[in-house]
Design a protein around this motif. Sequence first.
Motif, PDB file in Angstrom:
ATOM      1  N   LEU A 273      50.382  46.817  24.151  1.00 54.24           N
ATOM      2  CA  LEU A 273      50.155  46.749  25.592  1.00 54.24           C
ATOM      3  C   LEU A 273      49.860  45.317  26.025  1.00 54.24           C
ATOM      4  N   VAL A 274      49.259  44.550  25.110  1.00 54.57           N
ATOM      5  CA  VAL A 274      48.994  43.152  25.420  1.00 54.57           C
ATOM      6  C   VAL A 274      50.164  42.287  25.001  1.00 54.57           C
ATOM      7  N   ALA A 275      50.746  42.632  23.854  1.00 53.95           N
ATOM      8  CA  ALA A 275      51.758  41.753  23.277  1.00 53.95           C
ATOM      9  C   ALA A 275      53.006  41.682  24.147  1.00 53.95           C
ATOM     10  N   ILE A 276      53.429  42.826  24.683  1.00 49.85           N
ATOM     11  CA  ILE A 276      54.689  42.807  25.426  1.00 49.85           C
ATOM     12  C   ILE A 276      54.582  42.021  26.731  1.00 49.85           C
ATOM     13  N   PRO A 277      53.521  42.222  27.532  1.00 47.81           N
ATOM     14  CA  PRO A 277      53.426  41.347  28.708  1.00 47.81           C
ATOM     15  C   PRO A 277      53.300  39.870  28.344  1.00 47.81           C
ATOM     16  N   SER A 278      52.804  39.590  27.140  1.00 45.67           N
ATOM     17  CA  SER A 278      52.567  38.184  26.792  1.00 45.67           C
ATOM     18  C   SER A 278      53.858  37.404  26.626  1.00 45.67           C
ATOM     19  N   PHE A 279      55.008  38.094  26.580  1.00 45.47           N
ATOM     20  CA  PHE A 279      56.264  37.356  26.468  1.00 45.47           C
ATOM     21  C   PHE A 279      56.509  36.531  27.723  1.00 45.47           C
TER      22      PHE A 279
ATOM     23  N   ALA B 154      58.396  23.907  23.422  1.00 47.49           N
ATOM     24  CA  ALA B 154      58.869  23.063  22.319  1.00 47.49           C
ATOM     25  C   ALA B 154      59.037  23.886  21.052  1.00 47.49           C
ATOM     26  N   ALA B 155      58.098  24.824  20.830  1.00 49.85           N
ATOM     27  CA  ALA B 155      58.192  25.657  19.640  1.00 49.85           C
ATOM     28  C   ALA B 155      59.472  26.483  19.674  1.00 49.85           C
ATOM     29  N   GLU B 156      59.773  27.000  20.863  1.00 51.74           N
ATOM     30  CA  GLU B 156      60.973  27.823  21.003  1.00 51.74           C
ATOM     31  C   GLU B 156      62.214  26.988  20.695  1.00 51.74           C
TER      32      GLU B 156
ATOM     33  N   ARG C 169      58.517  35.281  20.368  1.00 55.46           N
ATOM     34  CA  ARG C 169      58.240  36.683  20.678  1.00 55.46           C
ATOM     35  C   ARG C 169      57.745  37.428  19.472  1.00 55.46           C
ATOM     36  N   ARG C 170      58.451  37.200  18.361  1.00 55.69           N
ATOM     37  CA  ARG C 170      58.091  37.938  17.166  1.00 55.69           C
ATOM     38  C   ARG C 170      56.705  37.526  16.679  1.00 55.69           C
ATOM     39  N   ILE C 171      56.447  36.221  16.718  1.00 58.88           N
ATOM     40  CA  ILE C 171      55.136  35.768  16.256  1.00 58.88           C
ATOM     41  C   ILE C 171      54.033  36.337  17.128  1.00 58.88           C
ATOM     42  N   LYS C 172      54.286  36.363  18.454  1.00 62.36           N
ATOM     43  CA  LYS C 172      53.258  36.917  19.337  1.00 62.36           C
ATOM     44  C   LYS C 172      53.017  38.390  19.011  1.00 62.36           C
TER      45      LYS C 172
END
Lengths: 349, 308
Positions: free
Chosen positions: A124-130, A219-221, A228-231
């Motif tokens: 629930l937190v991870a997906i909005p964090s994208f 820059a990381a991207e 996304r995966r790391i988050k």
Amino acid sequence: MRRFIVPILYLILCLLIVAAIRGEWINAYLQLVIMYAGINIILCSSLNMVNGYMGEFSCGHAGFMAVGAYITSVLNVGLLNMCSGAASSGAAAGPSALLPAASLALFPVTLLIGGAGAALVGLLVAIPSFRTRGDYLAIITLAVNYIVKSSVENIQAIGGARGFMGMQRVVETMTEFSDLPWVMIWIFIFTGLTIAVIHRLVNSTYGKGIIAIRDDEIAAEIMSVDTRRIKLVVFMLSSGLAGIAGGLFAHILGYINPGSFTILKSTEVMIMVYLGGMGSLSGSVLSAVGFTILMEVLRPLQLMKWVLIPFFLIVLMLVRPEGLMGNRELSDIFPKLGWLFPPRGGEEL
Amino acid sequence: MEAFFQNLLNALQWGSFYALIALGYTLVYGVLLLINFAHGDIFMVGAYIGFFIATFLLGTYAFRLPVMLPNEVVFVITLVAAMLLTALVGVTIERIAYRPLRRKGASRLYVVITALMAGLILENGNLALLGASRRSFPELLPKSIYTLGGITFSNIKILVIATTVVVFLILELIIHKTRLGMAMRAISYDRMAVPLMGIAADTVIVFTFALGSALAALAGVFFATSYPVLEPYMGALVGWKAFIAAVIGGIGDIRGAFLGGFLLGFIEIFVAAVFPSTLRDLIAFSVLLIFLTIKPTGLFGVARATKI
């Protein structure tokens, strides 16, 4: 051989404490403090992975703890009732050969299930964090904490606002099998595992991506970090560990209610993280232990405790904003300790 | 239909408190990019200051005024004095806790933590000093209830809603027409360049905090007049919710905070009207979560461009 020194030292420490408990040199109160310290270590280091290493501002850790605590407790109590119902309809004194051993074997499984449940809520937190960062994400974590708390309050099957109990019997069944302080042992095991997992993750090549996200996400991207995966991984791991801590917490107390998992609890974990310093695993451990002791020492002050501790933290922020050990490990401060924590092969350039 | 309008009116009143507090959040955020987590507790402090002034003016204490004032006058004095004193509290917190950190150029995150801690100190300090007993706010305005086409409303309700709208309009005027407002907008646009233009940034920031805290005090006194029970933790939940309102509107935008406050008020009141009221928080926060997932910057918020 050197890489085994820290685990062995930890094992010896745990065995000493367990032996001390068996020998009744440590009273019940001290045991409780030690158990709380272990749980705080899990909570603090898992939150530090999000707040410190990944640089997001998550302030709803107690919500995940609640999920883990409830899932684990409900499963354990449910299984226990089912087992004892099947064995015989007699009272708790009724001997059943399978039951104590089974509950002992099932306990880590239910803990892990609780952790997995919390990790799913972490989505629930991870997906909005994208798409969301910084302040907005802080609100989302906050909202998740409230959502979990008021969901639990509204499910009458698990006690609603009145709370849930019965975990004491699970602990008793475990001691029936063998007279050891089982909850303490499980806390030692999971604390050790947590530290090991987080240490290995953040020091791996994959984990460098976490720090890259903190420093500059775009820059990381560009440098082909799969942000996304790391988050996803970090948020889910962090909330899963919080869930495990919650499950253990529930079994220490033997009673949980939604009121134990409010923003105040989340704030407490955040205080520990910022006290120890962002992005410092050893700082987290030290501050979790120190904070637990501080809370016990200040207990006679009662309410003033919650005035003094924030005041102390404000002073700390003014004097040393990065926390006691911001972005440094113990081995950076005392280089001689370096031989305890040898760098892993393959990461040196 | 009548029930709908009745709820609408309740929602407008409930939303007014959120809007007033959210305006304070958004002002500070707009200027400093700081989530002032202590703001909810400043609302509580405002209500308590109002309580003490009102009871003093009514002559509850040993030391009293020579003349008895009429209740309406007491109310106006309470409101103004509470706003001034609370503004002082807000400015003091800024001075003690936030400014040194800003001078050091510390990361924004540490200032947020400091704000959180300042809020905890206010909350628990109040609890430790005054005790956990609830206090009831004296009834200063005689409550008269009118009925119009089946809808009942009290004078307090109308006063709260009307004042909120007026305050919003005044705030818009301040931001867009005065020099100080222009300086505030300038700081929110580029904090580094503002001192170079000869604007005393610290003065503007102090003014912002004073304004925000005064609005919180206004909300606090109104809240205490409408629901006359005071307790140390009253600011916590309302504060968080008002913050959510500010975020829904796109934090940093005044129109957004105003609309967001009313929006949250509507959601809460209508949820409570349709579903069991225990579900109120659950649905309000779920709406927020879904809203932020779809539109991450809020209603009027703009994504800040990130340069590499």
